[in-house]
Design a protein around this motif. Structure first.
Motif, short mmCIF file in Angstrom:
data_model
loop_
_atom_site.label_atom_id
_atom_site.label_comp_id
_atom_site.label_asym_id
_atom_site.label_seq_id
_atom_site.Cartn_x
_atom_site.Cartn_y
_atom_site.Cartn_z
N LEU A 41 147.80 88.19 24.66
CA LEU A 41 148.32 87.85 23.35
C LEU A 41 147.23 87.78 22.28
CD1 LEU A 41 150.92 85.04 24.21
CD2 LEU A 41 151.38 87.41 23.57
N LEU A 42 145.98 87.69 22.71
CA LEU A 42 144.87 87.58 21.76
C LEU A 42 143.91 88.77 21.83
CD1 LEU A 42 143.94 83.78 22.14
CD2 LEU A 42 145.51 84.85 20.51
N GLN A 43 144.29 89.81 22.56
CA GLN A 43 143.40 90.95 22.73
C GLN A 43 143.55 91.97 21.60
OE1 GLN A 43 143.99 92.74 26.58
NE2 GLN A 43 143.46 90.88 27.70
N THR A 44 142.43 92.63 21.28
CA THR A 44 142.48 93.81 20.42
C THR A 44 142.78 95.02 21.30
OG1 THR A 44 140.11 94.23 20.70
CG2 THR A 44 140.76 92.84 18.84
N ARG A 66 150.81 96.21 25.50
CA ARG A 66 150.08 94.95 25.34
C ARG A 66 149.95 94.59 23.87
NH1 ARG A 66 145.23 93.42 29.30
NH2 ARG A 66 147.00 93.78 30.68
N ARG A 74 153.03 92.95 22.55
CA ARG A 74 153.20 91.54 22.92
C ARG A 74 152.69 90.60 21.83
NH1 ARG A 74 150.31 90.14 28.31
NH2 ARG A 74 151.15 88.08 27.83
N ARG A 75 151.68 91.03 21.08
CA ARG A 75 151.06 90.15 20.10
C ARG A 75 152.03 89.70 19.01
NH1 ARG A 75 145.31 92.54 18.34
NH2 ARG A 75 146.69 93.67 16.92
N GLU A 85 153.53 86.01 15.85
CA GLU A 85 153.61 86.24 14.42
C GLU A 85 154.94 85.75 13.86
OE1 GLU A 85 153.00 90.40 14.00
OE2 GLU A 85 150.93 90.35 14.74
N HIS A 102 138.79 88.78 15.81
CA HIS A 102 140.24 88.61 15.96
C HIS A 102 140.57 87.27 16.60
CE1 HIS A 102 144.43 89.67 16.53
NE2 HIS A 102 144.33 89.42 17.82
N MET A 140 142.88 84.44 14.90
CA MET A 140 144.07 83.88 15.54
C MET A 140 143.97 82.37 15.69
SD MET A 140 146.18 86.35 15.98
CE MET A 140 147.35 85.55 17.08
#
Length: 280
Positions: free
Chosen positions: A117-120, A145, A148-149, A153, A185, A189
């Motif tokens: 959820l926090l990956q670039t 993936r 999923r982010r 939001e 990022h 976040m």
């Protein structure tokens, strides 16, 4: 009276259906992929990958296709369905993905890799490559993936708390620029009201969650389920007793971690250490 469009025989799988519609619309025009690329201003190979189901493309290109083919909103609607389809994830994650999308609150612990959820996209790609993915499957999983982010939001986004083992922040990407982008990022976040980031330093000592990632999901009906994962397999846990045990373990690890403010300062220090070049 216009002839009704026959829809039988078309794929019911959203990603496949989207690709089929693209192929059909181009075939009716009698155009090659190169011609389509020239007329819309995108690399023709992108349209080829979209028609094969290897990538979904972005909303901008799909809107341009809707306009060009005279199908206002249709392709974009199919694109949204395909992007939201959980079958794009590998089988072992699908049931968890469905529950994740429904969760009203999420807690997470990371052993060595930052949470999806926090990956670039750059970070996700390198992680998936080390897991053996390549080619079209790699592109598909990176795209899934990134989709999923969206969970974090918007005004209705659920609260998300993650505890990052220090190892996840001491293992940079090969490309310094991609690693810098990932850390930036992560900081961005952590500034969101619904996202809380802790760092668990190695000198905190042994703890109850060594060796595996943990996700805890609070569902709308009040149930909490857990998902544990190591390098080889994942397990969804719904029984009350083990879930309660994992929650207690999680709370004990959170007490050992840095506060959100201290964690932010830690990540900033890691960012300052990244070389300015394009690669390490």
């Amino acid at each position: 009276m216009p002839q009704r469009r026959v829809v039988t025989g078309r794929s019911q799988e959203p990603r496949q259906r989207f690709a089929e519609e693209l192929r059909q619309l181009r075939a009716v025009r009698g155009e090659s992929l190169r011609q389509l690329g020239e007329r819309l201003g995108w690399d023709w190979s992108l349209f080829g990958k979209m028609e094969k189901g290897e990538t979904l493309g972005g909303p901008e290109v799909v809107q341009a296709l809707d306009t060009y083919f005279g199908t206002p909103g249709m392709l974009l609607a199919l694109w949204e369905l395909a992007r939201a389809d959980k079958s794009q994830f590998r089988e072992q994650y699908r049931q968890y993905m469905v529950l994740e999308a429904e969760a009203v609150s999420l807690w997470h612990f990371a052993v060595s890799v930052l949470p999806g959820l926090l990956q670039t996209s750059g970070y996700a790609r390198e992680v998936l490559v080390t897991g053996g993915l390549k080619g079209a499957e790699l592109d598909q999983q990176v795209e899934a993936r990134m989709g999923r982010r969206e969970l974090l939001e918007g005004v209705e986004a659920p609260p998300f708390r993650t505890i990052l083992s220090e190892a996840a922040l001491l293992t940079p990407l090969r490309d310094a620029g991609e690693w810098r982008a990932q850390l930036e990022h992560l900081l961005e976040m952590s500034d969101r009201d619904n996202v809380t980031v802790h760092v668990l330093q190695n000198n905190a000592g042994l703890h109850a969650l060594l060796g595996f990632d943990v996700w805890c999901l609070l569902l709308p009906d009040g149930r909490t389920v857990a998902y544990t994962e190591n390098g080889y397999r994942g397990e969804l846990i719904g029984e009350t007793a083990p879930v309660v045990s994992l929650q207690k373990a999680y709370d004990s690890v959170r007490d050992m971690a840095l506060s959100p403010a201290e964690s932010r300062n830690y990540i900033l220090r890691k960012l300052e250490e990244v070389p300015c070049g394009s690669s390490t």
